[in-house]
Scaffold this motif. Structure first.
Motif, mmCIF file in Angstrom:
data_model
loop_
_atom_site.group_PDB
_atom_site.id
_atom_site.type_symbol
_atom_site.label_atom_id
_atom_site.label_comp_id
_atom_site.label_asym_id
_atom_site.label_seq_id
_atom_site.Cartn_x
_atom_site.Cartn_y
_atom_site.Cartn_z
ATOM 1 N N ASP A 3 0.860 -1.190 0.000
ATOM 2 C CA ASP A 3 0.000 0.000 0.000
ATOM 3 C C ASP A 3 0.891 1.232 0.000
ATOM 4 O OD1 ASP A 3 -1.840 1.997 0.311
ATOM 5 O OD2 ASP A 3 -2.944 1.030 1.945
ATOM 6 N N LEU A 4 1.045 1.846 -1.163
ATOM 7 C CA LEU A 4 1.987 2.950 -1.332
ATOM 8 C C LEU A 4 1.337 4.315 -1.162
ATOM 9 C CD1 LEU A 4 4.015 1.518 -4.357
ATOM 10 C CD2 LEU A 4 4.509 1.326 -1.906
ATOM 11 N N SER A 5 0.185 4.355 -0.497
ATOM 12 C CA SER A 5 -0.486 5.631 -0.238
ATOM 13 C C SER A 5 -0.661 5.901 1.249
ATOM 14 C CB SER A 5 -1.867 5.658 -0.918
ATOM 15 O OG SER A 5 -2.723 4.674 -0.354
ATOM 16 N N THR A 57 -3.058 8.860 5.552
ATOM 17 C CA THR A 57 -3.472 8.319 4.255
ATOM 18 C C THR A 57 -3.358 9.345 3.128
ATOM 19 O OG1 THR A 57 -5.767 8.919 4.696
ATOM 20 C CG2 THR A 57 -5.064 6.736 5.416
ATOM 21 N N SER A 58 -3.686 8.868 1.914
ATOM 22 C CA SER A 58 -3.771 9.695 0.705
ATOM 23 C C SER A 58 -2.443 10.321 0.313
ATOM 24 C CB SER A 58 -4.843 10.790 0.874
ATOM 25 O OG SER A 58 -6.106 10.216 1.156
ATOM 26 N N LEU A 110 4.238 14.295 11.310
ATOM 27 C CA LEU A 110 3.956 15.201 10.202
ATOM 28 C C LEU A 110 4.462 14.604 8.902
ATOM 29 C CD1 LEU A 110 5.342 17.031 12.766
ATOM 30 C CD2 LEU A 110 4.307 18.846 11.404
ATOM 31 N N VAL A 111 3.761 14.876 7.804
ATOM 32 C CA VAL A 111 4.200 14.486 6.468
ATOM 33 C C VAL A 111 4.219 15.738 5.586
ATOM 34 C CG1 VAL A 111 3.780 13.049 4.447
ATOM 35 C CG2 VAL A 111 3.230 12.183 6.726
ATOM 36 N N GLY A 144 -6.099 7.113 11.898
ATOM 37 C CA GLY A 144 -5.853 8.420 12.471
ATOM 38 C C GLY A 144 -6.388 8.593 13.876
ATOM 39 N N GLY A 145 -7.103 7.607 14.412
ATOM 40 C CA GLY A 145 -7.656 7.721 15.759
ATOM 41 C C GLY A 145 -6.696 7.210 16.802
ATOM 42 N N ASP A 146 -6.927 7.592 18.058
ATOM 43 C CA ASP A 146 -6.101 7.146 19.162
ATOM 44 C C ASP A 146 -6.965 6.487 20.218
ATOM 45 O OD1 ASP A 146 -3.697 8.122 18.164
ATOM 46 O OD2 ASP A 146 -4.088 10.129 18.939
#
Length: 458
Positions: free
Chosen positions: A173-175, A196-197, A220-221, A395-397
């Protein structure tokens, strides 16, 4: 893209790399500490001397807290990753961080001004570990990931007591960039979260960043916040402690075979399925690979603990191994030879300078001196055989429990909010034996081979 020079380079390299099962040294865990004659418990859960006592040596599982060699303190620095000069093989490093930036296990190569971490068929891949430790701060890396089912790229912070903060990428999964954290290697599989994305992570560089303070972890990305985890969400009332990464950690960059058949089924499933050792990249180049560009470390630079880097080295004063048990002191960080340990750092040494670099005059010893890597990766496995895919949330914790009302929101110290604290009784997952990669060529020799390969293209 990697072109013909790498194909030629790996053809030259392949003849000199072998993977085999090593004689098994004693294993170690929280319940089974190393014996005095091989007192150091390596990152991979085995006992030895020499390099076992350097980066990754777990003082909780070693013969004694001072069996491990003190760890070099944080240094703010940008590593250009456009040369192999700062990379030394684990079999050549004796603890002097001024002589090397990274310690390597496996086969790093240089191509187009970046470092490639390679994974030939049926190997355990390659890992680079920084020679200095970061006790909070910021670290960012420019990365092109590997690809293919079962192939995993990782950029992590990992402490000697297995506190861990992760970026991991599954080649199927490269996204998606997966994020995770662990406290002392305890396998809490609800701690993960996905960013994601992303545009194709194999074809495109992205800049991944971890901002780590005593109170918050932020992933961060490309400069945009993808996930945040607060220390206040990690209180473990049963153990009376914060299950939050808090001890000095090395930066580790790696490629590893999550889909290897020696791994637990949960890990294989999480990694996208069984690895294909006859993949397009292996057929074309001789290995799977991940590409690492510039890496920047910014130390936290606290004026008082936790998070200082005022002196020479970090050591632990208690088996709880929390941030209030760490000393930023002046102890030496170098061995004289691989016969040495933290208990006798001058053993076998003829180098009176304490340079921290192994030489041909190092004595012959019978105990294991160079720890091997494993197919389960450099940190905690993200999934076990009973946990399914282990891919975590999007994305949830999840919080361990609500923090006690008398705990301060800032000024974090792992002291149980005024009590002495207590260590968890959960078992540690950061142990594994396995195969080791024996190298017959050092880093400089590999650089020379790539240079020779380049001559054929002129």
């Amino acid at each position: 893209m990697v072109r013909s020079m790498l194909s030629l380079g790996v053809a030259l390299l392949g003849a000199s790399t072998a993977v085999f099962a090593a004689d098994e040294p004693p294993t170690c865990s929280l319940e089974k500490k190393c014996p005095k004659e091989t007192p150091c418990c390596s990152q991979y859960g085995q006992c030895g001397i020499g390099a076992y006592c350097l980066g990754g040596c777990d003082p909780r599982m070693s013969f004694s807290l001072d069996s491990c060699v003190p760890a070099p303190v944080c240094q703010s620095k940008t590593y250009k990753m456009d040369s192999l000069d700062g990379i030394v093989d684990v079999s050549k490093y004796l603890g002097d961080s001024s002589k090397a930036d990274w310690v390597a296990q496996g086969e790093p190569l240089l191509f187009n001004g970046n470092v490639l971490l390679t994974m030939p068929a049926h190997s355990v891949g390659t890992v680079l570990a920084s020679t200095t430790y970061m006790w909070y701060g910021n670290v960012k890396a420019k990365v092109k990931t590997s690809r293919g089912a079962g192939v995993v790229t990782a950029f992590i912070l990992l402490s000697d007591v297995k506190d861990e903060i992760d970026y991991e990428w599954v080649g199927a999964d490269l996204s998606v960039a997966q994020t995770n954290y662990y406290f002392q290697g305890i396998p809490e599989y609800v701690n993960s979260g996905n960013i994601t994305s992303l545009s194709d992570t194999y074809e495109n560089f992205h800049e991944y960043e971890i901002q780590w303070t005593p109170d918050t972890i932020t992933w961060l990305v490309d400069g945009k916040v993808g996930r945040t985890k607060k220390r206040s969400e990690t209180w473990n009332a049963t153990a009376n402690q914060w299950n939050y990464p808090q001890t000095p950690a090395r930066v580790q960059l790696s490629i590893w075979p999550g889909g290897a058949d020696s791994n637990a089924q949960g890990t294989i499933d999480w990694a996208g399925g069984p690895i294909d050792w006859n993949s397009d990249d292996i057929k074309k180049f001789g290995y799977d690979f991940a590409t690492f560009g510039e890496v920047t470390v910014e130390c936290y630079n606290a004026k008082s603990a936790p998070g200082t880097n005022l002196h020479t080295s970090y050591t632990y004063t208690d088996y709880r191994a929390t941030n209030d048990t760490i000393v930023d002191g002046t102890n030496r960080t170098t061995l004289k030879s691989f016969a040495g340990t933290g208990l006798d750092m001058d053993a076998g040494g003829s180098d009176t300078s304490g340079s921290g670099t192994a030489s041909a005059s190092s004595p012959t010893v019978t105990a294991a001196t160079i720890p091997g890597g494993t197919a389960s990766g450099p940190g905690s496995a993200p999934a076990d055989s009973d946990s399914g895919s282990g891919s975590g949330t999007s994305g949830g914790d999840s919080s361990s429990s609500v923090q006690p009302s008398n705990c301060q929101a800032t000024g974090f110290s792992q002291d149980g909010c005024g009590s002495s604290g207590s260590s968890t009784t959960s078992s540690n997952s950061g142990q594994s034996a396995g195969v080791r990669v024996e190298r017959t060529l050092g880093t400089s020799a590999f650089a020379a081979l790539v240079a020779v390969a380049g001559l054929f293209l002129l």
